[in-house]
Design a protein around this motif. Structure first.
Motif, PDB file in Angstrom:
ATOM      1  N   ARG A 150       0.718  -1.070   0.107  1.00 31.53           N
ATOM      2  CA  ARG A 150       0.056  -0.160  -0.004  1.00 31.53           C
ATOM      3  C   ARG A 150       0.750   1.336  -0.221  1.00 31.53           C
ATOM      4  O   ARG A 150       0.718   2.351  -0.770  1.00 31.53           O
ATOM      5  N   GLU A 151       2.092   1.134   0.715  1.00 30.64           N
ATOM      6  CA  GLU A 151       2.735   2.229   0.988  1.00 30.64           C
ATOM      7  C   GLU A 151       3.618   2.796  -0.438  1.00 30.64           C
ATOM      8  O   GLU A 151       3.406   3.821  -0.877  1.00 30.64           O
ATOM      9  N   VAL A 152       3.963   1.550  -1.137  1.00 29.59           N
ATOM     10  CA  VAL A 152       4.476   1.897  -2.264  1.00 29.59           C
ATOM     11  C   VAL A 152       3.699   2.285  -3.373  1.00 29.59           C
ATOM     12  O   VAL A 152       3.908   3.291  -4.144  1.00 29.59           O
ATOM     13  N   LYS A 153       2.441   1.889  -3.187  1.00 28.79           N
ATOM     14  CA  LYS A 153       1.592   2.084  -4.477  1.00 28.79           C
ATOM     15  C   LYS A 153       1.095   3.417  -4.174  1.00 28.79           C
ATOM     16  O   LYS A 153       0.807   4.489  -5.145  1.00 28.79           O
ATOM     17  N   THR A 154       0.570   3.870  -3.006  1.00 22.79           N
ATOM     18  CA  THR A 154      -0.180   5.199  -2.709  1.00 22.79           C
ATOM     19  C   THR A 154       0.911   6.459  -2.868  1.00 22.79           C
ATOM     20  O   THR A 154       0.542   7.531  -3.254  1.00 22.79           O
ATOM     21  N   ASN A 155       2.298   6.006  -2.628  1.00 20.27           N
ATOM     22  CA  ASN A 155       3.242   7.071  -2.703  1.00 20.27           C
ATOM     23  C   ASN A 155       3.861   7.191  -4.187  1.00 20.27           C
ATOM     24  O   ASN A 155       5.034   7.751  -4.264  1.00 20.27           O
ATOM     25  N   ASN A 156       3.475   6.328  -5.041  1.00 18.64           N
ATOM     26  CA  ASN A 156       3.869   6.364  -6.285  1.00 18.64           C
ATOM     27  C   ASN A 156       5.304   6.039  -6.624  1.00 18.64           C
ATOM     28  O   ASN A 156       6.317   6.762  -7.142  1.00 18.64           O
ATOM     29  N   ILE A 157       5.885   5.157  -5.507  1.00 20.43           N
ATOM     30  CA  ILE A 157       7.221   4.819  -5.483  1.00 20.43           C
ATOM     31  C   ILE A 157       7.606   3.584  -6.578  1.00 20.43           C
ATOM     32  O   ILE A 157       6.971   2.758  -6.744  1.00 20.43           O
ATOM     33  N   VAL A 158       8.718   4.023  -7.194  1.00 20.53           N
ATOM     34  CA  VAL A 158       9.078   3.084  -8.396  1.00 20.53           C
ATOM     35  C   VAL A 158      10.193   2.233  -7.873  1.00 20.53           C
ATOM     36  O   VAL A 158      11.218   2.643  -7.502  1.00 20.53           O
ATOM     37  N   LEU A 159       9.872   0.769  -7.969  1.00 20.09           N
ATOM     38  CA  LEU A 159      10.704   0.040  -7.287  1.00 20.09           C
ATOM     39  C   LEU A 159      11.886  -0.311  -8.459  1.00 20.09           C
ATOM     40  O   LEU A 159      11.769  -0.461  -9.788  1.00 20.09           O
ATOM     41  N   PRO A 160      13.145  -0.585  -8.077  1.00 23.63           N
ATOM     42  CA  PRO A 160      14.309  -0.845  -9.012  1.00 23.63           C
ATOM     43  C   PRO A 160      13.911  -1.891  -9.791  1.00 23.63           C
ATOM     44  O   PRO A 160      14.403  -2.420 -10.838  1.00 23.63           O
ATOM     45  N   TYR A 161      13.269  -3.229  -9.205  1.00 23.23           N
ATOM     46  CA  TYR A 161      13.013  -4.226 -10.056  1.00 23.23           C
ATOM     47  C   TYR A 161      11.317  -4.812  -9.715  1.00 23.23           C
ATOM     48  O   TYR A 161      10.693  -4.634  -8.871  1.00 23.23           O
ATOM     49  N   THR A 162      10.870  -5.370 -10.824  1.00 20.56           N
ATOM     50  CA  THR A 162       9.563  -5.907 -10.759  1.00 20.56           C
ATOM     51  C   THR A 162       9.606  -6.898  -9.416  1.00 20.56           C
ATOM     52  O   THR A 162      10.502  -7.938  -9.583  1.00 20.56           O
ATOM     53  N   THR A 163       8.609  -6.603  -8.748  1.00 23.75           N
ATOM     54  CA  THR A 163       8.586  -7.448  -7.239  1.00 23.75           C
ATOM     55  C   THR A 163       7.012  -7.932  -7.379  1.00 23.75           C
ATOM     56  O   THR A 163       6.177  -7.479  -7.462  1.00 23.75           O
ATOM     57  N   HIS A 164       7.280  -9.361  -7.207  1.00 15.32           N
ATOM     58  CA  HIS A 164       5.881 -10.024  -6.782  1.00 15.32           C
ATOM     59  C   HIS A 164       5.739 -10.245  -5.161  1.00 15.32           C
ATOM     60  O   HIS A 164       6.801 -10.624  -4.810  1.00 15.32           O
ATOM     61  N   PHE A 165       4.596 -10.285  -4.956  1.00 15.45           N
ATOM     62  CA  PHE A 165       4.313 -10.571  -3.568  1.00 15.45           C
ATOM     63  C   PHE A 165       3.181 -11.611  -3.484  1.00 15.45           C
ATOM     64  O   PHE A 165       1.857 -11.600  -4.049  1.00 15.45           O
ATOM     65  N   LEU A 166       3.752 -12.755  -2.854  1.00 15.64           N
ATOM     66  CA  LEU A 166       2.699 -13.916  -2.834  1.00 15.64           C
ATOM     67  C   LEU A 166       2.205 -14.071  -1.314  1.00 15.64           C
ATOM     68  O   LEU A 166       3.031 -14.289  -0.646  1.00 15.64           O
ATOM     69  N   ILE A 167       0.879 -14.221  -1.452  1.00 14.20           N
ATOM     70  CA  ILE A 167       0.207 -14.306   0.122  1.00 14.20           C
ATOM     71  C   ILE A 167      -0.033 -15.898  -0.171  1.00 14.20           C
ATOM     72  O   ILE A 167      -1.260 -16.115  -0.831  1.00 14.20           O
ATOM     73  N   SER A 168       0.662 -16.824   0.510  1.00 14.60           N
ATOM     74  CA  SER A 168       0.508 -18.181   0.473  1.00 14.60           C
ATOM     75  C   SER A 168      -0.326 -18.716   1.177  1.00 14.60           C
ATOM     76  O   SER A 168      -0.849 -18.121   2.072  1.00 14.60           O
ATOM     77  N   ASN A 169      -0.910 -19.958   0.906  1.00 11.71           N
ATOM     78  CA  ASN A 169      -1.976 -20.362   1.516  1.00 11.71           C
ATOM     79  C   ASN A 169      -1.699 -22.216   2.081  1.00 11.71           C
ATOM     80  O   ASN A 169      -2.686 -22.694   2.553  1.00 11.71           O
ATOM     81  N   ASN A 170      -0.570 -22.281   2.054  1.00 16.13           N
ATOM     82  CA  ASN A 170      -0.336 -23.812   2.230  1.00 16.13           C
ATOM     83  C   ASN A 170       1.162 -24.025   3.017  1.00 16.13           C
ATOM     84  O   ASN A 170       1.636 -25.126   3.185  1.00 16.13           O
ATOM     85  N   GLU A 171       1.633 -22.848   3.639  1.00 17.36           N
ATOM     86  CA  GLU A 171       2.910 -23.089   4.238  1.00 17.36           C
ATOM     87  C   GLU A 171       2.998 -23.971   5.479  1.00 17.36           C
ATOM     88  O   GLU A 171       4.133 -24.872   5.402  1.00 17.36           O
ATOM     89  N   GLU A 172       1.797 -24.041   6.418  1.00 13.94           N
ATOM     90  CA  GLU A 172       2.055 -24.724   7.486  1.00 13.94           C
ATOM     91  C   GLU A 172       2.025 -26.284   7.128  1.00 13.94           C
ATOM     92  O   GLU A 172       2.340 -27.040   7.943  1.00 13.94           O
ATOM     93  N   ILE A 173       1.769 -26.680   5.855  1.00 12.59           N
ATOM     94  CA  ILE A 173       1.903 -27.910   5.442  1.00 12.59           C
ATOM     95  C   ILE A 173       3.013 -28.273   4.345  1.00 12.59           C
ATOM     96  O   ILE A 173       2.935 -29.282   3.713  1.00 12.59           O
ATOM     97  N   GLY A 174       3.874 -27.369   4.061  1.00 16.74           N
ATOM     98  CA  GLY A 174       4.977 -27.445   3.549  1.00 16.74           C
ATOM     99  C   GLY A 174       5.119 -26.890   2.287  1.00 16.74           C
ATOM    100  O   GLY A 174       6.369 -27.110   1.278  1.00 16.74           O
ATOM    101  N   TYR A 175       4.078 -26.473   1.287  1.00 16.45           N
ATOM    102  CA  TYR A 175       4.354 -25.997   0.035  1.00 16.45           C
ATOM    103  C   TYR A 175       3.537 -25.007  -0.425  1.00 16.45           C
ATOM    104  O   TYR A 175       2.920 -24.936  -1.501  1.00 16.45           O
TER     105      TYR A 175
END
Length: 348
Positions: A200-225
């Motif tokens: 949210r902070e990056v988007k609302t402040n129009n901050i340009v990241l040096p590299y394309t960045t992916h954010f994964l909200i994963s949903n099976n970490e507790e079982i290993g994958y």
């Protein structure tokens, strides 16, 4: 510089932990995250496993970063409906029965109905069972007492409850005047909130990241994958944001960001570790280096699945992991600051 506000992050953590999401039943919480990000015109997509991916384009689109935190939690599943009308459980994730004894819980049927109950020892009453304190806390002796008038298995099935229904634990989340948040499932919803506030902070402040960045909200970490797929071929650096474990022999505390050196999967990338330390030093961020002996992350899962990436792991320090957990706003703030400077930094 613009850092996400730790107090707002604490409030977001509280909202997240209040949404039941044991591994295997994360649809509601993923929808919450999706809606949160859509408020800021952040485009997301779901992978086939049900995780959520947000991508922020950077100046360099040939080299990518990948950050992940997991929204799935510990929980249980109905294994058996006992003749007494009590429920026998099978655990989801790595924890012990003693950590949920006496806990309120919710049972969600396949038809969407929700019932409440309490997880208890069968031999709880000291007025009836002389050796109640000596009985082992295990699958045979622990059961769910439903808050409905049931006398037998037929009564329970009449409610729509059946083997395979998911059971979630009451988080009992509180934010104290002294800056602590105590709750179940801070692993890893504290980190999810930190990442959401960073996006949210990056988007609302129009901050340009040096590299394309992916954010994964994963949903099976507790079982290993949870985070071992959907990694773009351009991904060079993969950073898991997950809790730092506190205990005897550990350096991690509830007030700093924990940088993991090694866990049960082996050492994390040495160069990335050094880079994270330098960012912390340069920006007056309080940190601790640590080894988590009985631990694995989405980053280690990604390495095991064969991805050619540089992997790292950082996160807020969480006390009493996989039980009734606690951390402090200072740890949230230091983790957020390190992530902010990391996504704006050059690759190693």
């Amino acid at each position: 510089m613009s850092y996400p506000c730790p107090d707002k992050t604490l409030e977001l953590i509280k909202k997240l932990v209040d949404i039941p999401s044991p591994s295997g039943n994360t649809y509601e919480v993923i929808s919450f995250v999706e809606t949160f990000l859509s408020q800021y015109n952040i485009v997301t997509r779901r992978n086939h496993k049900g995780g959520l991916i947000a991508t922020l384009k950077g100046t360099d689109e040939n080299h990518h970063r990948f950050l992940t935190a997991h929204v799935d939690t510990l929980g249980a599943i109905v294994k058996e409906i006992k003749p007494s009308g009590r429920l026998k459980l099978d655990l989801i994730g790595g924890f012990k029965y003693n950590s949920i004894e006496g806990e309120y819980c919710q049972i969600e049927t396949i038809g969407g109905k929700k019932y409440t109950g309490t997880i208890l020892m069968h031999q709880t009453s000291v007025h009836v069972y002389k050796d109640a304190d000596k009985v082992e806390r295990n699958q045979e002796n622990m059961e769910v007492r439903l808050d409905d008038k049931v006398h037998n298995a037929e009564d329970v099935r009449a409610l729509g409850i059946e083997v395979g229904d998911f059971v979630s634990f009451d988080p009992r989340a509180q934010i104290t005047p002294t800056g602590f948040i105590k709750s179940r499932h801070l692993d890893d919803k504290a980190s999810v909130a930190i990442l959401l506030m960073l996006i949210r902070e990056v988007k609302t402040n129009n901050i340009v990241l040096p590299y394309t960045t992916h954010f994964l909200i994963s949903n099976n970490e507790e079982i290993g994958y949870g985070g071992n797929s959907n990694i773009t071929p351009e991904t060079v650096e993969y950073l898991a944001v997950d809790m730092g474990a506190i205990g005897d022999g550990q350096a991690t505390d509830e007030f700093t960001v924990s940088i993991c050196v090694k866990d049960a999967s082996g050492p994390y990338h040495y160069g990335l570790r050094k880079r994270l330390i330098q960012l912390a030093v340069d920006n007056n961020i309080s940190y601790k280096l640590d080894i988590y002996p009985y631990y694995g992350s989405d980053a280690s899962a990604a390495i095991r699945s064969g991805h050619d990436i540089i992997h790292g792991l950082i996160g807020p320090g969480i006390d009493a992991s996989h039980a009734f957990e606690r951390t402090h706003r200072d740890s949230i703030e230091n983790t957020a600051k390190l992530l902010y400077h990391y996504v704006l930094s050059d690759m190693i």
